[in-house]
Design a protein around this motif. Sequence first.
Motif, mmCIF file in Angstrom:
data_model
loop_
_atom_site.group_PDB
_atom_site.id
_atom_site.type_symbol
_atom_site.label_atom_id
_atom_site.label_comp_id
_atom_site.label_asym_id
_atom_site.label_seq_id
_atom_site.Cartn_x
_atom_site.Cartn_y
_atom_site.Cartn_z
ATOM 1 N N GLY A 30 4.698 6.477 7.574
ATOM 2 C CA GLY A 30 4.954 7.865 8.338
ATOM 3 C C GLY A 30 4.481 7.550 9.823
ATOM 4 N N ARG A 84 7.093 2.050 3.349
ATOM 5 C CA ARG A 84 7.195 3.390 3.651
ATOM 6 C C ARG A 84 6.023 3.626 4.860
ATOM 7 N NH1 ARG A 84 10.844 7.724 2.452
ATOM 8 N NH2 ARG A 84 9.882 9.504 2.799
ATOM 9 N N CYS A 121 9.630 8.556 9.503
ATOM 10 C CA CYS A 121 8.956 7.256 8.872
ATOM 11 C C CYS A 121 10.146 6.097 8.888
ATOM 12 C CB CYS A 121 8.737 7.624 7.380
ATOM 13 S SG CYS A 121 9.884 7.954 6.479
ATOM 14 N N ASN A 128 0.580 4.640 3.257
ATOM 15 C CA ASN A 128 1.655 4.265 3.731
ATOM 16 C C ASN A 128 1.703 2.638 3.238
ATOM 17 O OD1 ASN A 128 2.509 6.156 5.635
ATOM 18 N ND2 ASN A 128 0.798 5.754 6.605
#
Length: 184
Positions: free
Chosen positions: A97, A95, A88, A53
Amino acid sequence: HMVLYGARAARKDLLRAVNNLARFINRWTIECDIKLKRLMDYIYSTFSWREVNWIGYDIEALSLDLFPDADFGGCQATSKSTSGCYQCLTGPNTRFGLSGLSKAQSVVSHSTPEAEIVAADFGLRTVGLPSLTLWKAIIGGKRKEVIITVHDDNVAMIQVMRTGKNPTMRGLGNTHGVSINRLK
């Protein structure tokens, strides 16, 4: 149970396979042994894979994205589909999740759009709406409206969700307990 924990925490790609095997815990067969061996070999060969992430800085530019999906008739023993979803936070340079779930559908679906609609309902009920409440509390008064964007790959299902009309699957509410109007 360690594999299930690892799938939930860091390897969402394992959720469906682990849940599929867990369905047969009370009626284990030789075929289940073969599937378990194959799953463990896959985990061993991809042990270094991790969910990655990244986070940007602009909280007002973030959006909640939900990716529901279904495998139509994925279980060979019962012909039941499996619903899955991944949620997400996305935005410029972000980005992250938030969650991923996989669950067998309780009734046999009769088409791919039907299975996809059930998966979208499952994703919105169990992941989307609870996170919407949390996200509103986190951002406070910085933004007036928080929207969940639902992404799907089935054109028929997308059309049903946009219009709220589904004349070919009138029994969806009775069999799966899904309200098309609520999804709209």
